[in-house]
Design a protein around this motif. Structure first.
Motif, short mmCIF file in Angstrom:
data_model
loop_
_atom_site.label_atom_id
_atom_site.label_comp_id
_atom_site.label_asym_id
_atom_site.label_seq_id
_atom_site.Cartn_x
_atom_site.Cartn_y
_atom_site.Cartn_z
N LEU A 1 -20.16 12.46 -7.18
CA LEU A 1 -19.19 11.16 -7.46
C LEU A 1 -19.23 10.21 -6.15
CD1 LEU A 1 -17.01 10.14 -9.15
CD2 LEU A 1 -15.27 11.54 -7.62
N PRO B 1 -23.96 14.47 4.35
CA PRO B 1 -24.84 13.94 5.50
C PRO B 1 -24.03 13.39 6.77
CG PRO B 1 -24.97 12.33 3.80
CD PRO B 1 -23.95 13.45 3.38
N SER B 2 -22.80 12.91 6.61
CA SER B 2 -22.24 12.34 7.62
C SER B 2 -21.21 13.48 8.35
CB SER B 2 -21.42 11.05 7.17
OG SER B 2 -20.34 10.90 8.33
N PRO C 1 -22.81 14.15 -2.51
CA PRO C 1 -22.43 14.18 -1.17
C PRO C 1 -20.86 14.37 -1.44
CG PRO C 1 -22.53 12.20 -1.80
CD PRO C 1 -23.11 12.63 -2.84
N PHE D 1 -20.57 5.66 7.06
CA PHE D 1 -19.59 6.52 7.00
C PHE D 1 -19.12 7.27 8.25
CE2 PHE D 1 -19.94 5.85 2.39
CZ PHE D 1 -18.47 5.66 2.06
N GLU E 1 -35.20 7.83 -2.25
CA GLU E 1 -34.11 8.87 -1.82
C GLU E 1 -33.31 9.33 -3.15
OE1 GLU E 1 -33.26 7.18 2.60
OE2 GLU E 1 -32.24 6.46 0.78
N ARG F 1 -6.90 8.59 -7.14
CA ARG F 1 -8.17 8.67 -7.95
C ARG F 1 -8.26 9.80 -9.12
NH1 ARG F 1 -12.53 9.38 -3.77
NH2 ARG F 1 -14.08 8.93 -5.43
C1 LIG Z 1 -17.74 6.75 -1.46
S1 LIG Z 1 -18.25 8.07 -0.73
C2 LIG Z 1 -17.81 9.26 -1.85
C3 LIG Z 1 -17.64 10.39 -1.48
C4 LIG Z 1 -16.88 11.67 -2.38
N1 LIG Z 1 -17.98 12.31 -3.29
C5 LIG Z 1 -15.55 11.15 -3.00
O1 LIG Z 1 -15.96 10.68 -4.18
O2 LIG Z 1 -14.56 10.90 -2.31
C6 LIG Z 1 -19.91 7.90 -0.68
C7 LIG Z 1 -20.82 9.38 -0.02
O3 LIG Z 1 -22.17 9.06 -0.06
C8 LIG Z 1 -22.94 9.50 0.86
N2 LIG Z 1 -24.04 8.64 1.04
C9 LIG Z 1 -24.45 7.71 0.23
N3 LIG Z 1 -25.62 7.17 0.51
C10 LIG Z 1 -25.84 7.64 1.56
C11 LIG Z 1 -27.06 7.37 2.45
N4 LIG Z 1 -28.11 6.51 2.27
N5 LIG Z 1 -27.31 8.18 3.66
C12 LIG Z 1 -26.22 9.16 3.93
N6 LIG Z 1 -25.17 9.32 3.14
C13 LIG Z 1 -25.10 8.43 2.01
C14 LIG Z 1 -21.83 9.24 2.08
O4 LIG Z 1 -21.93 10.33 3.26
C15 LIG Z 1 -20.33 9.56 1.36
O5 LIG Z 1 -20.39 11.10 1.27
#
Ligand SMILES: C[S@@+](CC[C@H](N)C(=O)[O-])C[C@H]1O[C@@H](n2cnc3c(N)ncnc32)[C@H](O)[C@@H]1O
Length: 255
Positions: A106, A71-72, A49, A8, A116, A26
């Motif tokens: 989501l 996290p990103s 996140p 990400f 995790e 969406r």
């Molecule tokens: C598809 S995006 C969804 C973001 C938001 N909730 C949306 O629906 O638009 C996936 C999210 O999961 C976080 N994430 C998932 N797994 C992660 C991991 N292992 N390490 C860091 N970030 C992770 C990403 O940073 C990001 O925010």
């Protein structure tokens, strides 16, 4: 190996660009979550996140006080100007015990390892007040959505995509293992809706960062699966997620 945070860090700006260009694509996916979350004015609600703030914007529009956890750093760039934001993993949130009313999650779980993942639910339990609600949605195993992510998205992105998807009842089981009660879980099928096929292809290409795929080939790829439906209201891309809810028992402050 590319970690998901790196993924990400590299493609979050494309995801945010797709969402900024077509903020309503969406809507049905979001509505399913909001129906379960039922955000109310003055409630403290965590979006974790948060990505670029898709859920957070809707929760704030309902009058709730939003806290974003992402996290990103590049992905979460739009957040800080709008919301109280922490750059942190969702399994270690810098929030006090029993301090929030609700938590939304989501499409952010299918790249977590087992520890995790369970840690993220344990952490949600810790920060929610007794009686607090969690609403979560993610990809169900053995669905066309799962096949698309670990198939074409894996093939046509620089970072690949190897998601760990959820068996029926899997989200509920993890919520219960964290101590939550009154769990529900339902698979919901809906569409992402765009004004026309060209917009739909551009949206999906950007959202997933399909940078290896020539744009002109996107329509053929999407028609192979999950498919494109067209009618007078626009172009529709089938999508499906498992939605789960649970409550922290009353009378159980986090230890
Ligand atoms: C598809 S995006 C969804 C973001 C938001 N909730 C949306 O629906 O638009 C996936 C999210 O999961 C976080 N994430 C998932 N797994 C992660 C991991 N292992 N390490 C860091 N970030 C992770 C990403 O940073 C990001 O925010």
């Amino acid at each position: 190996m590319t970690t998901y945070t790196e993924t990400f860090d590299r493609r979050g700006h494309l995801y945010n660009s797709a969402m900024a260009t077509f903020p309503n694509a969406r809507d049905e996916e979001l509505r399913q979550l909001l129906n379960r979350l039922d955000p109310k004015p003055a409630e403290v609600i965590v979006d974790a996140p948060a990505g670029g703030g898709f859920v957070a914007e809707a929760v704030a529009a309902a009058g709730a006080e939003v806290i974003c956890i992402e996290p990103s750093v590049p992905f979460g760039k739009p957040l800080a100007a709008r919301f109280k934001t922490h750059v942190a993993p969702i399994w270690n949130m810098p929030l006090a015990d029993d301090s929030v009313d609700k938590l939304a999650r989501l499409a952010g779980l299918h790249h977590l390892g087992h520890a995790e993942l369970q840690g993220s639910f344990n952490e949600a339990f810790r920060v929610l007040r007794p009686g607090g609600l969690i609403a979560v949605a993610d990809v169900r195993a053995d669905t066309p959505t799962a096949a698309f992510l670990n198939g074409p998205v894996d093939t046509w992105t620089e970072t690949g995509h190897q998601g760990h998807f959820f068996k029926p009842g899997g989200l509920q089981a993890q919520l219960e293992a964290a101590g939550f009660q009154h769990t529900t879980e339902t698979l919901e099928s809906f569409f992402w809706t765009l004004p026309d096929t060209t917009s739909l292809c551009g949206f999906v290409h950007n959202l997933f960062g399909l940078v290896i795929l020539p744009s002109a080939q996107t329509e053929a790829l999407l028609r192979q699966g999950p498919g494109i439906h067209q009618d007078a209201t626009g172009a529709h891309f089938p999508w499906a997620l498992a939605y789960a809810t649970a409550r922290k028992p009353t009378g159980t402050p986090a230890s």
